[in-house]
Design an enzyme around this catalytic site. Structure first.
Site, mmCIF file in Angstrom:
data_model
loop_
_atom_site.group_PDB
_atom_site.id
_atom_site.type_symbol
_atom_site.label_atom_id
_atom_site.label_comp_id
_atom_site.label_asym_id
_atom_site.label_seq_id
_atom_site.Cartn_x
_atom_site.Cartn_y
_atom_site.Cartn_z
ATOM 1 N N TRP A 1 -0.922 4.378 6.514
ATOM 2 C CA TRP A 1 0.063 3.350 6.847
ATOM 3 C C TRP A 1 0.009 2.215 5.819
ATOM 4 O O TRP A 1 1.020 1.610 5.495
ATOM 5 C CB TRP A 1 -0.221 2.789 8.249
ATOM 6 C CG TRP A 1 0.638 1.634 8.633
ATOM 7 C CD1 TRP A 1 1.878 1.687 9.189
ATOM 8 C CD2 TRP A 1 0.317 0.239 8.509
ATOM 9 N NE1 TRP A 1 2.359 0.419 9.414
ATOM 10 C CE2 TRP A 1 1.420 -0.496 9.003
ATOM 11 C CE3 TRP A 1 -0.792 -0.467 8.035
ATOM 12 C CZ2 TRP A 1 1.453 -1.885 9.035
ATOM 13 C CZ3 TRP A 1 -0.759 -1.853 8.060
ATOM 14 C CH2 TRP A 1 0.345 -2.538 8.553
ATOM 15 N N HIS A 2 -1.193 1.955 5.300
ATOM 16 C CA HIS A 2 -1.334 0.865 4.337
ATOM 17 C C HIS A 2 -0.704 1.205 2.994
ATOM 18 O O HIS A 2 -0.338 0.313 2.235
ATOM 19 C CB HIS A 2 -2.808 0.513 4.128
ATOM 20 C CG HIS A 2 -3.413 -0.198 5.300
ATOM 21 N ND1 HIS A 2 -3.930 0.475 6.375
ATOM 22 C CD2 HIS A 2 -3.561 -1.514 5.569
ATOM 23 C CE1 HIS A 2 -4.388 -0.402 7.251
ATOM 24 N NE2 HIS A 2 -4.165 -1.613 6.794
ATOM 25 N N GLY A 3 -0.608 2.472 2.689
ATOM 26 C CA GLY A 3 -0.019 2.816 1.413
ATOM 27 C C GLY A 3 -0.243 4.265 1.078
ATOM 28 O O GLY A 3 -1.136 4.921 1.628
ATOM 29 N N TYR B 1 -1.000 -8.397 2.336
ATOM 30 C CA TYR B 1 -0.334 -7.468 3.237
ATOM 31 C C TYR B 1 1.180 -7.434 3.054
ATOM 32 O O TYR B 1 1.850 -6.696 3.763
ATOM 33 C CB TYR B 1 -0.723 -7.766 4.700
ATOM 34 C CG TYR B 1 -1.844 -6.855 5.160
ATOM 35 C CD1 TYR B 1 -3.109 -6.971 4.613
ATOM 36 C CD2 TYR B 1 -1.621 -5.857 6.087
ATOM 37 C CE1 TYR B 1 -4.126 -6.128 4.996
ATOM 38 C CE2 TYR B 1 -2.642 -4.999 6.477
ATOM 39 C CZ TYR B 1 -3.889 -5.142 5.933
ATOM 40 O OH TYR B 1 -4.903 -4.280 6.304
ATOM 41 N N PHE C 1 2.219 -3.931 2.213
ATOM 42 C CA PHE C 1 2.051 -2.876 3.198
ATOM 43 C C PHE C 1 3.259 -2.833 4.116
ATOM 44 O O PHE C 1 3.392 -1.995 4.939
ATOM 45 C CB PHE C 1 0.777 -3.068 4.013
ATOM 46 C CG PHE C 1 -0.461 -3.089 3.150
ATOM 47 C CD1 PHE C 1 -0.543 -2.285 2.017
ATOM 48 C CD2 PHE C 1 -1.516 -3.909 3.442
ATOM 49 C CE1 PHE C 1 -1.668 -2.312 1.210
ATOM 50 C CE2 PHE C 1 -2.656 -3.939 2.644
ATOM 51 C CZ PHE C 1 -2.725 -3.134 1.525
#
Lengths: 548, 435
Positions: free
Chosen positions: A327-329, A545, A548
């Site tokens: 989900w973060h990348g 963030y 993200f």
């Protein structure tokens, strides 16, 4: 538009009073706050507003149809519409966030097996905040489909998705938390303004004084060229990044929560001194809490939670965290970060269950927290509901506080009640109540902290090779010009702030609350003045963030 | 579950009567809010300093106004840093009068005292005319003339004017047989042909040209592991990844120490916001580098005002004035030739508008280094074209890499290896082995 800028200050100076003036008339207030949120979002690139609007329309259509199907008992249609919405949302994320990663990976694979078939490189601009507003839309449609939330009007849902304080980087607010606040006017006589203003200023200080300083003076130079740095610099940079990312991300959500409070809206807590955690499970109750509960509610439980046996529970834990990493990348470094946490959580649970073999996973905690009967405590239990074992431990100790010793586990997490502002307990304190000796607590804290730091190396490193090179440099002593007294103290302060009792932060708030109005304003301006002096001529770096 | 705090006793309500209506909540709302209270941020329930919305608004507005006056310098700087447009115009229209009033009333004293306490150096001149303007219009530090506004600024065979149809700069002039060499023996105002550089395996389309200025005061020191060169890498945000890649590429040998100091958002066209002549003096005094690398120009799409006349970005007059500013800053950085300065303008961009401006910058830089002892122009503009056009993908060591960021201007992290390598090659030609 980002928070610590002149543009946002001017924007908020208009939006705050107008919002309160229009709030008694929802027919005026709702279009106003929706328009303001789109102005906020479109300041970066107006084209992203089209994407946000399309996401709103698509998800609302699915939610309306899903509720209609549920009402008439058509389970297949309900599932179909919820699935369609989830597919839409994941499709958006897939195109904007993961397609390039997929193409690169396939390209590398083809090269690796000797097939020279390079695919065209893809450059797709990542819309700011897409991960956050997409997750919120999914929570809305799924909750409506599950019957846990009513379908909202299109305007209410649009405001929920686009509300500017949380739009760009969270916290991830549930639909059933936010939409009811739109249905009732906020109470204009009772705004927790002092706490809100301190959240905003505290966020500014964390971002500017700690996060940016650590990034420019220590973390970026070491992580970008690890081969040029010695073991002391690398070690301090790893600790420094732990402090930087906490100060950066929690600063943004503090400011977001403070801004929302000034507008009369309540957001969930997102951080609760995560580096005071005594286990990874405990860490995930304290770090990015709104993502943790999202993953629990909509992923872990959907995968079956702990209902399908121990082995499957471990797999579900690991899989949830790996997907949380993605989900973060779109990068293998995020996959490894998630896998480290997922694997760690599974190991913790395995150790815990080995030490109390008579307690099957599904009976360890009370059911009923979810409509399905699944209990979520295996990942990150609801902060409001202690697990059964923990609760019984607390009862056994007679303290009313959760304990460790009752079950005699080493790594089983402690459920520490979240600290309200008036609470004064330091986070690790409960563990010492029940006979677990301080050295044991210190060992568990150190183990947890260093596993988290190890995972951060992969989270921050630009690529896998750099992460491994950086860890390898821990065996290379040498001169350490980046390690100065000032930097060491900054790292220590960023991490040490986790252990300051909450009561301490109330003292300046009480002092501030007694000031006359004008002096309150001047005092706030004074803090801004100091922050600007710390920034100097360099300006404020973007929040981590945002990407993200 | 934490019980919600009781409402405080009624207070005078500054807001319209409809707000005072009792809250009407459905059962679902109550259930939902009760659930929410479990996870709500503790500040929601804080009993300290709760106040009516009207007072909260007043406190916020007083704070913003007070901050604007007490930190009026930062207010002006924030406006100067904005891109051209209505927001910038309005911000500066407010900020300048506020700054003037604050100065007259002595309200800037606290911020100036804090800046002094934190060791912040102002990056702008004090007078009405920027220091950069003064230097650019005057002689160079070594007494040589800066590129004159009236003199043709040339790069190779092209003089000013519009760029080539595709925005490309004219070819960097090359003097057959000339090679880059240590400072004292560097041929004045000569150019280094691509063939004079170490073979890199790169296709000809990305091979660099390096233009060498007049001889420095050298000879420049050759690095050893025990006595590495201090290399300052600076410029705007374009220099950031370049500096990091240079550090990564040279770390194994230990022959250079890279100090990466990007000044994001800055350029040479807006010295009221950030004066590079002031900054250059401060950097040299504070860091004492042996070598300086500058990669800059991404923010220089502004018009330039010279002698009261405004020249459009990319025009011949703009190019001449820009060349004088490069020469002024490079002269300070080189210390009159005491150290080599490698100056690069931005790579070939995706936007045709920026391509014209960057082409003009490249020609200006070529002209500028020819007047500055110790200065070198390292071309990135031509070497980042593929068949004369923009491409995200550029060859590096025989492999195509995703070299550019989505903005079509900046290098990606991996793409920054390309400029890092060619700059290091140019550096090696002057000071010997660096990696």
């Amino acid at each position: 538009m980002i928070f610590p800028t002149v543009q946002f200050a001017a924007f908020f100076a208009v939006v705050l009073p107008v919002s309160w003036l229009l709030m008694p008339r929802p027919a005026l207030w709702k279009p106003f706050v929706l328009a303001a949120s789109y102005v906020f979002y479109g300041a970066a690139d107006w084209r992203f507003c089209l994407l946000l609007g399309a996401s709103t329309v698509g998800n609302q259509l699915a939610a309306v149809r899903a509720e209609a199907a549920r009402t008439r008992g058509d389970e297949a249609a309900r599932r179909r519409w919820v699935t369609a919405a989830v597919a839409l949302d994941l499709g958006l994320l897939g195109v904007f966030k993961y397609l390039g990663f997929f193409v690169d990976s396939v390209d590398s694979l083809l090269r690796g097996i000797g097939l020279a078939a390079p695919l065209p490189l893809l450059h797709i601009a990542l819309p700011v905040g897409i991960s956050f507003f997409t997750f919120q839309a999914m929570s809305y449609v799924i909750d409506v489909g599950r019957g846990r939330a009513d379908v909202a009007s299109i305007v209410d849902f649009a405001i929920y998705q686009a509300f500017f304080p949380h739009l760009v980087a969270g916290p991830i607010v549930r639909a059933r938390e936010f939409l009811p606040q739109l249905r009732a006017p906020r109470n204009p006589r009772d705004v927790p303004a002092t706490a809100a203003l301190f959240l905003i200023l505290g966020g500014l200080v964390k971002k500017v004084v700690f996060a940016d300083l650590l990034a420019t003076r220590l973390v970026d130079p070491v992580f970008e060229a690890p081969g040029a740095h010695s073991a002391p610099e690398v070690l301090l940079a790893i600790y420094g990044y732990a402090g930087q990312i906490y100060c950066d991300f929690s600063a943004y959500t503090d400011i977001a929560i403070g801004v929302a409070l000034l507008l009369g809206f309540r957001f969930p807590q997102n951080f609760d001194r995560p580096y005071a955690a005594l286990s990874l499970q405990d860490f995930w109750r304290r770090w990015h809490m709104t993502l943790s509960r999202w993953l629990r509610d909509y992923l872990y439980i959907s995968l079956g939670g702990n209902r399908r046996g121990r082995a499957r529970t471990y797999v579900n834990l690991a899989l949830t965290m790996v997907l949380g990493g993605l989900w973060h990348g779109a990068s293998w470094t995020f996959v490894i970060w998630g896998a480290l946490h997922g694997g760690g959580l599974a190991v913790e649970r395995w150790i815990s269950e080995r030490r109390r073999p008579s307690a099957p996973p599904s009976s360890a905690t009370p059911s009923g927290l979810e409509p399905s009967g699944l209990e979520p405590s295996g990942l990150m239990p609801s902060s409001a509901e202690p697990s059964g074992a923990e609760a019984s431990g607390a009862e056994a100790s007679g303290t009313g506080r959760p304990t460790l010793g009752a079950a005699g586990t080493l790594l089983r997490s402690v459920r520490i009640p979240r600290q309200r502002p008036h609470a004064d307990a330091m986070a690790p304190a409960p563990a010492t109540d029940s006979g677990v000796r301080a050295p044991g607590v210190a060992l568990r804290w150190a183990l947890t902290f260093h596993v988290v730091c190890l995972a951060w190396v992969f989270f921050r490193a630009p690529d896998l090779g750099s992460a491994l090179q950086l860890l390898g440099r821990l065996a290379h002593p040498g001169p350490a010009p980046l390690v100065s007294v000032g930097i060491v103290l900054t790292v220590a302060a960023a991490l040490g702030s986790q252990f300051v009792p909450a009561r301490v932060w109330e003292v300046p708030q009480q002092w501030f609350a007694r000031l006359p109005l004008v002096w309150q304003g001047v005092a706030l301006a004074g803090v801004v003045l100091v922050v600007n002096a710390v920034v100097g001529e360099q300006g404020v770096a973007p929040f981590i963030y945002f990407r993200f | 579950m934490t019980a919600p705090p009781p409402l405080p006793p009624p207070l005078p309500n500054p807001l319209p009567a409809p707000l005072q209506a009792p809250l009407q909540e459905t059962r679902r709302v109550r259930v939902a809010e009760r659930d929410f209270d479990d996870d709500a941020h503790p500040a929601t329930a804080s009993s300290v300093g709760r106040m009516p919305a009207g007072r909260a608004i007043a406190v916020v507005l007083v704070a913003l106004v007070a901050a604007a006056f007490l930190d009026s310098h930062a207010f002006v700087r924030a406006g100067e840093a904005m891109p051209e447009g209505a927001v910038r115009t309005v911000t500066l229209a407010v900020a300048h009068p506020v700054d003037a009033v604050a100065g007259a009333l002595g309200l800037r004293l606290p911020s100036e005292a804090l800046d002094a306490a934190f060791g912040n150096e102002r990056k702008t001149g004090d007078g009405a005319t920027s220091r950069l303007d003064e230097l650019a219009d005057g002689p160079n530090a070594d007494g040589s003339a800066a590129p004159a506004a009236s003199a043709p600024v040339s790069a190779g065979a092209t003089t000013g004017g519009d760029a080539a149809p595709n925005g490309a700069a004219a070819p960097v002039s090359t003097a057959p047989g000339a090679t880059a060499s240590a400072g004292s023996s560097a041929p004045a105002a000569s150019a280094v042909p691509a063939s004079g550089l170490p073979a890199s395996g790169l296709p000809a389309t990305v091979l660099p040209g390096v233009v060498v200025g007049p001889a420095g005061t050298g000879p420049w020191r050759h690095p050893t592991p025990g006595h590495p060169l201090k290399v300052l890498v600076t410029g705007d945000s374009l220099s950031d990844f370049v500096g990091f890649q240079m550090a990564a590429m040279t770390s194994a040998a230990g022959l250079v120490q890279i100090e990466n100091v990007p000044r994001n958002g800055t350029g040479l066209t807006n010295p009221d916001f950030f004066d590079w002549s002031v900054n250059a003096q401060q950097e040299i005094a504070a860091r004492k580098p042996d070598v300086v690398v500058v990669v800059m120009g991404g923010n220089d799409g502004w018009n330039l005002t010279v002698g009261g006349h405004a020249y459009a970005a990319g025009s011949p007059q703009w190019q001449s004035a820009y060349a004088r500013r490069i020469a002024a800053v490079a002269t300070i950085l080189s210390g009159g030739g005491a150290r080599p300065v490698y100056w690069s303008t931005p790579p070939f961009p995706e936007s045709s508008k920026w391509a014209r401006i960057f082409a003009s910058q490249a020609r200006a830089a070529v002209a500028a280094v020819r007047s500055v002892p110790g200065a070198r122009y390292v071309d990135l503009f031509q070497r980042t074209q593929v068949a004369g056009k923009y491409s995200d993908e550029l060859p590096f060591h025989g492999q195509l890499v995703d070299a550019r960021q989505p903005d079509g201007i900046h290098f990606s992290r991996i793409g920054a290896k390309i400029p890092a390598e060619v700059i290091l090659q140019a550096m090696a030609a002057d000071v010997g082995r660096v990696r």
